[in-house]
Design an enzyme around this catalytic site. Sequence first.
Site, PDB file in Angstrom:
ATOM      1  N   GLY A  21      28.009 -48.146 -20.091  1.00  0.00           N
ATOM      2  CA  GLY A  21      27.937 -46.717 -19.849  1.00  0.00           C
ATOM      3  C   GLY A  21      26.500 -46.219 -19.878  1.00  0.00           C
ATOM      4  O   GLY A  21      25.603 -46.875 -20.431  1.00  0.00           O
ATOM      5  N   CYS A  22      26.270 -45.047 -19.297  1.00  0.00           N
ATOM      6  CA  CYS A  22      24.903 -44.516 -19.174  1.00  0.00           C
ATOM      7  C   CYS A  22      24.326 -44.127 -20.532  1.00  0.00           C
ATOM      8  O   CYS A  22      23.243 -44.564 -20.909  1.00  0.00           O
ATOM      9  CB  CYS A  22      24.896 -43.318 -18.223  1.00  0.00           C
ATOM     10  SG  CYS A  22      26.148 -42.069 -18.611  1.00  0.00           S
ATOM     11  N   TYR A  23      25.071 -43.292 -21.284  1.00  0.00           N
ATOM     12  CA  TYR A  23      24.628 -42.933 -22.631  1.00  0.00           C
ATOM     13  C   TYR A  23      24.429 -44.192 -23.479  1.00  0.00           C
ATOM     14  O   TYR A  23      23.454 -44.333 -24.218  1.00  0.00           O
ATOM     15  CB  TYR A  23      25.680 -42.062 -23.319  1.00  0.00           C
ATOM     16  CG  TYR A  23      25.613 -40.582 -23.070  1.00  0.00           C
ATOM     17  CD1 TYR A  23      24.471 -39.846 -23.384  1.00  0.00           C
ATOM     18  CD2 TYR A  23      26.716 -39.892 -22.569  1.00  0.00           C
ATOM     19  CE1 TYR A  23      24.429 -38.463 -23.201  1.00  0.00           C
ATOM     20  CE2 TYR A  23      26.690 -38.520 -22.373  1.00  0.00           C
ATOM     21  CZ  TYR A  23      25.543 -37.809 -22.691  1.00  0.00           C
ATOM     22  OH  TYR A  23      25.500 -36.451 -22.513  1.00  0.00           O
ATOM     23  N   ALA A  24      25.410 -45.116 -23.363  1.00  0.00           N
ATOM     24  CA  ALA A  24      25.400 -46.301 -24.216  1.00  0.00           C
ATOM     25  C   ALA A  24      24.217 -47.208 -23.916  1.00  0.00           C
ATOM     26  O   ALA A  24      23.647 -47.825 -24.828  1.00  0.00           O
ATOM     27  CB  ALA A  24      26.708 -47.078 -24.041  1.00  0.00           C
TER      28      ALA A  24
END
Length: 847
Positions: free
Chosen positions: A658-661
Amino acid sequence: MLRQVARTSSVVKRLAPAALRVAPVSSSSTSNSANAAARSYSTRSTVVQLLNNIGSKREVEQYLKYFTSVSQQQFAVIKVGGAIITQQLPELASCLAFLYHVGLYPIVLHGTGPQINELLENEGVEPEYIDGIRITNPKTMEVVRKCFLEQNLRLVTALEKMGVHARPITAGVFGAEYLDQDKYQLVGKVNSVNKSPIEAAIEAGYLPILTSLAETPSGQLLNVNADVAAGELAREFEPLKIVYLNEKGGIINGNTGEKVSAINLDEEYEDLMKESWVKYGTKLKIKEIHDLLQHLPRSSSVAIIDVNDLQKELFTDSGAGTLIRRGYKLINRNSLKEFGNPDLLRNALLRDPEIKTGKLSVASYLKFLESVKFKSYGDEPLEVLAIVLEEANKIPKLDKFLSSKTGWLNNVTDNIFNSIKKDFSSLCWIVNENDSNLAWYFTKSDGSFAKNGEILFWYGLKTEEVSELIKEFDSSNIGSALSSSKESGVFSSPTQKRGFHTTKVRNYSNPNPPLRKGTNTEKAKVALIGARGYTGQNLISLIDRHPHLEISHVSSRELAGQKLQGYNKDNIVYSNLQVEDIKKLEENGEIDVWVMALPNGVCKPFVDAIESVENSKSKIVDLSADYRFDTTGEWIYGLPELNDRQTISNAKKISNPGCYATAAQLAIAPLKEYIDGLPTTFGVSGYSGAGTKPSPKNDVKFLENNLIPYSLTDHIHEKEISSQLGLQVAFLPHVAQWFQGISHTVSIPIKKGSLTSREIRNIYQDRYQGEQLITISGEAPLVRDISGKHGVVVGGFAVNSQQDRVVIVATIDNLLKGAATQCLQNINLILGYGEYEGIPDDVVIRG
């Protein structure tokens, strides 16, 4: 840069004896012991600081050896502007302490102009100047003397606090006569320099800290311009380096506003003095430096720099600020007859490794030059020799680039290469991958291609020219490396095809290095399932520019029947692929990679259909969160910078992070062993992260002047970050009114007193060395700078006063490195291409 803290101890062992060995011996055994103890105590921190501020291990050892090969007083004269002591005293003291602790003893002379003006103003006295020279009447001299003594004491005290023995020398060095007593009053013209106080200070293990006050034979104090006094010191000691520290950090080109990097007086002086912006103080300074260097060894140079660049100037090839040297006039020759002195040419060619080892003779190479068209570049003594071969309908080739150590140290190499670029708008050359100056060649190129221990470089080429050049190189038809010859047979071994990149590369070691060199150059077919969203659009754009990937199918229920926009390799129309369609395509072997760009919880039937085909050979990359928590081992988590790249390359099914992750893990992972508590990341995304389906989180009007917190506990990215890092992390997501880009502010509790801000930054620089898509910044990065870029910037590294918490900022474009770019990284790896094929190297660096 060489910044690996873990390896510092071994470097310390090598450098510490040298640092202690070159330190002068005091006549007092007690003083000598104290000096040695102080240096021994600080050696580790000194070398760490050295590695933090310079370019490479090679440069460290090269310059330390170079500087310590001369007597201490011949190392450097450093002139410090008065404003530096007022505004940057800690930085100045730190830099001088650094030199002292590695056994180098510069002669430091400081001015005090701003402080004098301030004191005079306080006493209601208006400073007077004639031709830029301060009129020094008795009242002004009283202020001048007071200022010099105060500022000298401030600097000496600051140095002593850092464990540096410094000796104030406020008089007794400069003998002078009146410059013009009637005109300037108590202003002196230096007519003698007494070296004894300086030599005595260095011999006793003290840094000499001088003022520019001079004396007449009768003892009258006279004021002397500090620049002039520094020049007189340089004439007397003939140092390797003369450094002027000022707040501008160099000479500024008045027309462009840019800092002048280097001035080679023999080549540029006359034309430079005619420039419209070279006037007043700038003109006087350049003229004084020109006159000074005419009487010094040609190896001496003057650097005008910012105090923070002192170490970079002294210990790197690239240097800093403005470097002024005599240099040599560069000479171009187009035939052997033009060299005049054949022995000079032969000596230059003897630097060639092939000639050194006897694989090639000078005579045979000279005979070869008689049969081809070439253009050579060199300085007068041929410290550097470059030979460019010109062949009809061929890209010009830099066949030889041979430099002595002096040529590298004095940046003659840069001058030669700049001259070549003026004459040749495009060029190629080949370098052995073990060449100690390889990083320099990378900075001069637009792209490179590696094969069998050799690296092909080029600049100024079109895409089709690059492709043809690589084909010729791969089939060994364009000649040899700079360290070889056409007759060496170095390319007679079987060829090995590898990927190439067209962006500048940073050459560093890495425990999990990028797989830049792929083994595959075959075309591959990609099918995108659910390609209508922002991520799908960006991935299509990247594939359109990829040299090997082609889209064969795009599936979207809403867009079925419409032409695929943004893809120019073929006329592709959206379809609405069902499970049966996917199974049939897989059975026919029509797809190499399936990309699932679907919402969470949707893609399993499509994956099952692919896997139901016996002997299925295609790969799958899932952009959703469906398989990020897989425990079967069938799905590999595709974060190449943290997970083993070889494992990713061997995988059949990749779960794209994921992007945030992605950004949060990259910001936290290097500090895992120091973490002592719950890391908390405050994440803010642009509204593209909320997808295309209408909601308050992507409603532009609702977001105006607003910040929306959501899913503040147990967000799926919180689980992803925690599970991948193997430690609990708190995640607080928000959405803001910009379109794309994420900013993470991460608060990490660490073991108290375990790390400084500098050490933490070093850990990150070391962990991510060589990563094209990760930049480590001294400043906290800005989200506006990452939008539209293909990587991650990590910076800030602020440690609190209790030294038990660090705050780090990471930025990432959620649609690119947070999704599409990372997907392409994984596709490249599983298909055997170079990892960065089709991915621009455009991460913004801010400090």
